[in-house]
Design a protein around this motif. Sequence first.
Motif, short mmCIF file in Angstrom:
data_model
loop_
_atom_site.label_atom_id
_atom_site.label_comp_id
_atom_site.label_asym_id
_atom_site.label_seq_id
_atom_site.Cartn_x
_atom_site.Cartn_y
_atom_site.Cartn_z
N LYS A 29 0.74 -1.24 -0.18
CA LYS A 29 -0.01 -0.08 0.11
C LYS A 29 0.83 1.31 -0.06
O LYS A 29 0.42 2.23 -0.78
N THR A 30 1.74 1.32 0.72
CA THR A 30 2.77 2.30 0.76
C THR A 30 3.52 2.80 -0.30
O THR A 30 3.39 3.89 -0.88
N LEU A 31 4.30 1.81 -0.98
CA LEU A 31 4.78 2.05 -2.25
C LEU A 31 3.71 2.53 -3.48
O LEU A 31 3.97 3.38 -4.16
N ASN A 32 2.74 2.03 -3.28
CA ASN A 32 1.58 2.00 -4.55
C ASN A 32 1.21 3.59 -4.53
O ASN A 32 0.72 3.79 -5.71
N ARG A 33 1.43 4.22 -3.35
CA ARG A 33 0.86 5.40 -3.55
C ARG A 33 1.79 6.34 -4.36
O ARG A 33 1.34 7.28 -4.72
N LEU A 34 2.86 6.14 -4.65
CA LEU A 34 3.91 6.77 -5.53
C LEU A 34 3.92 8.28 -4.85
O LEU A 34 4.03 9.28 -5.82
N GLU A 35 4.14 8.62 -3.86
CA GLU A 35 4.40 9.76 -3.39
C GLU A 35 5.86 9.94 -3.31
O GLU A 35 6.57 9.16 -3.60
N ASP A 36 6.14 11.39 -2.82
CA ASP A 36 7.55 11.83 -2.77
C ASP A 36 8.26 10.89 -1.76
O ASP A 36 9.45 10.57 -1.74
N ALA A 37 7.80 10.41 -0.76
CA ALA A 37 8.40 9.63 0.48
C ALA A 37 7.12 8.82 0.90
O ALA A 37 6.02 9.10 0.94
N ALA A 38 7.61 7.70 1.58
CA ALA A 38 6.57 7.07 2.47
C ALA A 38 6.31 7.60 3.65
O ALA A 38 7.30 8.04 4.44
N VAL A 39 5.01 7.46 4.15
CA VAL A 39 4.63 7.75 5.43
C VAL A 39 4.58 6.56 6.14
O VAL A 39 3.81 5.95 6.25
N CYS B 71 20.02 18.05 -1.52
CA CYS B 71 18.67 18.76 -1.73
C CYS B 71 17.46 17.91 -2.13
O CYS B 71 16.27 17.88 -1.57
N GLY B 72 18.02 16.63 -3.01
CA GLY B 72 16.78 16.08 -3.58
C GLY B 72 15.90 15.17 -2.52
O GLY B 72 14.77 15.21 -2.65
N THR B 73 16.81 14.79 -1.77
CA THR B 73 16.13 13.91 -0.61
C THR B 73 15.35 14.75 0.50
O THR B 73 14.35 14.54 0.75
N VAL B 74 16.11 16.04 0.81
CA VAL B 74 15.47 16.83 1.72
C VAL B 74 14.28 17.15 1.21
O VAL B 74 13.21 17.39 1.82
N ASN B 75 14.28 17.68 -0.16
CA ASN B 75 12.91 18.11 -0.90
C ASN B 75 11.71 17.01 -1.01
O ASN B 75 10.58 17.32 -0.56
N ASP B 76 12.13 15.63 -1.17
CA ASP B 76 11.19 15.01 -1.02
C ASP B 76 10.67 14.70 0.17
O ASP B 76 9.26 14.42 0.34
N LEU B 77 11.11 14.59 1.19
CA LEU B 77 10.80 14.71 2.46
C LEU B 77 9.65 15.80 2.87
O LEU B 77 8.85 15.76 3.22
N SER B 78 10.28 17.02 2.51
CA SER B 78 9.49 18.33 2.76
C SER B 78 8.12 18.13 2.01
O SER B 78 7.28 18.64 2.55
N ILE B 203 -1.73 27.23 6.29
CA ILE B 203 -2.11 26.74 5.02
C ILE B 203 -2.65 25.35 5.03
O ILE B 203 -1.82 24.50 5.41
N ARG B 204 -3.82 25.13 4.70
CA ARG B 204 -4.24 23.74 4.66
C ARG B 204 -3.82 23.02 3.17
O ARG B 204 -4.59 22.95 2.09
N VAL B 205 -2.54 22.90 3.22
CA VAL B 205 -1.80 22.37 1.99
C VAL B 205 -2.71 20.94 1.48
O VAL B 205 -2.59 20.20 2.38
N HIS B 206 -2.73 20.81 0.34
CA HIS B 206 -3.31 19.45 -0.22
C HIS B 206 -2.29 18.81 -0.88
O HIS B 206 -2.36 17.29 -0.48
N CYS B 207 -1.52 19.38 -1.43
CA CYS B 207 -0.62 18.53 -2.29
C CYS B 207 0.63 19.32 -2.46
O CYS B 207 0.76 20.69 -2.58
N MET B 208 2.12 18.81 -2.31
CA MET B 208 3.22 19.71 -2.65
C MET B 208 4.07 18.53 -3.52
O MET B 208 4.11 17.26 -3.41
N ARG B 209 4.80 19.11 -4.37
CA ARG B 209 5.70 18.36 -5.36
C ARG B 209 6.81 19.10 -5.81
O ARG B 209 6.54 20.20 -6.00
#
Lengths: 325, 325
Positions: A29-39, B71-78, B203-209
Amino acid sequence: MKIDMSYGSGGKQTGDLINQVFLKHFNNKTLNRLEDAAVLSVEGKIAYTTDSFVVTPLFFRGGNIGKLAVCGTVNDLSMMGAVPKYLTAGFIIEEGTELETIEEIARTMALTAKEAGVRIVAGDTKVVDGNGGVFINTSGIGEVMKGGISISHCKPGDAIILSGNLGEHHAAILSHRMGIENQIASDCAPLNSIVQNLLDSQIRVHCMRDVTRGGLATVLNEAAEQSACSVEIWEEALPVSPEVKGFCGILGLDPLYMANEGKMIAVVPGNQAEKALKAVQNSKYGTNARIIGTVLEGNGVRMKTRLNGLRTIDLLYGEGLPRIC
Amino acid sequence: MKIDMSYGSGGKQTGDLINQVFLKHFNNKTLNRLEDAAVLSVEGKIAYTTDSFVVTPLFFRGGNIGKLAVCGTVNDLSMMGAVPKYLTAGFIIEEGTELETIEEIARTMALTAKEAGVRIVAGDTKVVDGNGGVFINTSGIGEVMKGGISISHCKPGDAIILSGNLGEHHAAILSHRMGIENQIASDCAPLNSIVQNLLDSQIRVHCMRDVTRGGLATVLNEAAEQSACSVEIWEEALPVSPEVKGFCGILGLDPLYMANEGKMIAVVPGNQAEKALKAVQNSKYGTNARIIGTVLEGNGVRMKTRLNGLRTIDLLYGEGLPRIC
C-alpha cells in the motif's frame, strides 16, 4: 526489451518501468501511493542504515544482486539488535540492460524481503550509459529490540560465536568469474532470525557484526580496536567447508579475508556462550555455528594456529576482490 | 591522489577514506560510532524516501552532485509535510576519481545538510571500474508535521502555486555540456523552509511536489491523474527568467518539460491562495513564486496560452536530458 535512457527520464517510460516491474513485485500500500516519500509509523528507537551493491556478475550461484541488496541491509539493521521493518531501493541501471534482468532481480528482492519480514516502501530509478550493469542501493529502518549492542562493547572474557562457514560468497563469485565449475554457492541470507533467537533466549549480546567485505579478520580488528580489547581466535575452531578449503588451497586464498553475505559474529558473555551457541544453531542460517575465540585484555587480533603458534591477524590491505558485493 | 579499487575493499583504504573524508566533513556523534546502523530517536509518523544521483558533469554552475543529493532527498521529505532530520549517503565511485573531488563533494554535502538542518548519520562506499564518475544515493527520514498531504489530494477550486522560475537546473547542465558560456545557474536548493513557512501560516496544503525530472508538465499530469481532477495553468503566469527563455528559444526547448532542483508546487484551497503565495514568497528560495493555475473537475492538464488558446500538456515522452540529476 532493453532499457534505454528514456527509462530514466522521469516521464512516461519511467512510469511504465515502475508500474510494470517494481509495483508488480514490491506491491504494498505504501509504495503503491507513489508519493515523494513513504509515510510510516515506527515505535521506540530506530536503526537506520544504507548500503550500495555493485557485485559482478549480477547473477551467481546462490543468489543475485537483488537478494544481496535486501540481505545486506536487513543484516546491518539486525546487527544493531533491531527488527528490520522497511527498505528503500534505488536502482542505477546501465543502458542496454534487459528489462527481464531487472524484473528477475526485483522478483528475487520481493521474495527475500518477504522471508525477512520487511517491506520495500520507496524507490528510485536512474539510467546511465554503460553496458548492461546494475547498481542497487538499499537503505533500511528497523525497530531496536535491545539497545546497547555495539562494536565497541566487547569485554574481556566474552566468547565469540561465528554463525557458520567462512568464505562462501567470495569463493562463489570468484569461481564464476574464473569460469571454474564447482558446487560452491554464495551464503547470501537474511540473518534477522538468528538475532531474534539470540535475544529471545535472553542472551546479553555485547556486539554483533555480519562478516562481509574484508572478511572475519577485518571485522575482528574493528571490534578489538573500537572496544579497546584484544581478540584471540582458534584456527581449528574456524568452520570452512571442504570445497571452499580446497578452492582456497589451489588459489592461495585465506578464508579469514574472504567475504560472506550470510554469516555473523555474536560476542556474548563467556558464561552464556553455550546457550548463545545453541540459539544460533537453532536458526535456519546458523546450523553450523561455532565458538571460535575469546576477548582478552590488550589490543589486536591473534590466531592460535593448529600448531599452537600465535599469528597476528591484520586488517585487509589492498584490493581484496573488487565488486564482491 | 586517485581512488583505486582498494578503497572499496572494506579494508584499510576504505577505513582511511571514511576517516579522512567522510567523518571529517559529516562529523556527528551517530556517524562517528561507525556501527552497522545508526540508532536514532524519532517522534510520531515519519516520512522515508530514497533518491540516486548520477548527474554529469559532477560540478556545474550553482552546485555539484553532492548539493543535489542532499537537496533532492530533503525536498522529497519536505513535500510530504515532514521536517527532514536524517540522511544516509551511499557513494559509488568510479576508479580514477581524484580523492579531492570526493572531498569537495563531501564538503558541499555537509554545508547543504547544515543549511537544511539534517544530519548524515550512515554511509557506504563502493568503488567500481570506470573513468572518474561518481554516483550518490541519499535516503532520508523526516518527522511528519502535517499528515494528509498527497499527490492524490488536489481538489477542484484549488490554486496551484509555483515557487519560482522554471528550467534553471536543466538549462545550467545543458549549457555546461554544450560548452555555452552564460550566467544560468542551477536552482538546486533545499525547500524545507518554504514548507515550514506554509505550514506555520496555517495553510491547509493539499499537495506538494518538487519539480524535477520530467518538469512541471510531468508533475501536473501525475497530480491530475492521482487526484482524478483536471489542471489548468496559465502560460502568462509561468515564471521563466529572460536568460532561460532566450536559451530555450535558441534550442527549441520547452521550460514545461525541463528539470528544476529547487522549485516546487503547492496546491492549496483557492481561498487561501494569496496567503499561501505570501508564505512562499517570504521564503529564501520562493521570492519569485506565482499562482500559475487552478484545479478543475475532469482530467488531464491544459494550458491557457498567451493567445487564449487551450493547449493539452502531456507527460514527457522519450529521453528528456539524460543524467540531469
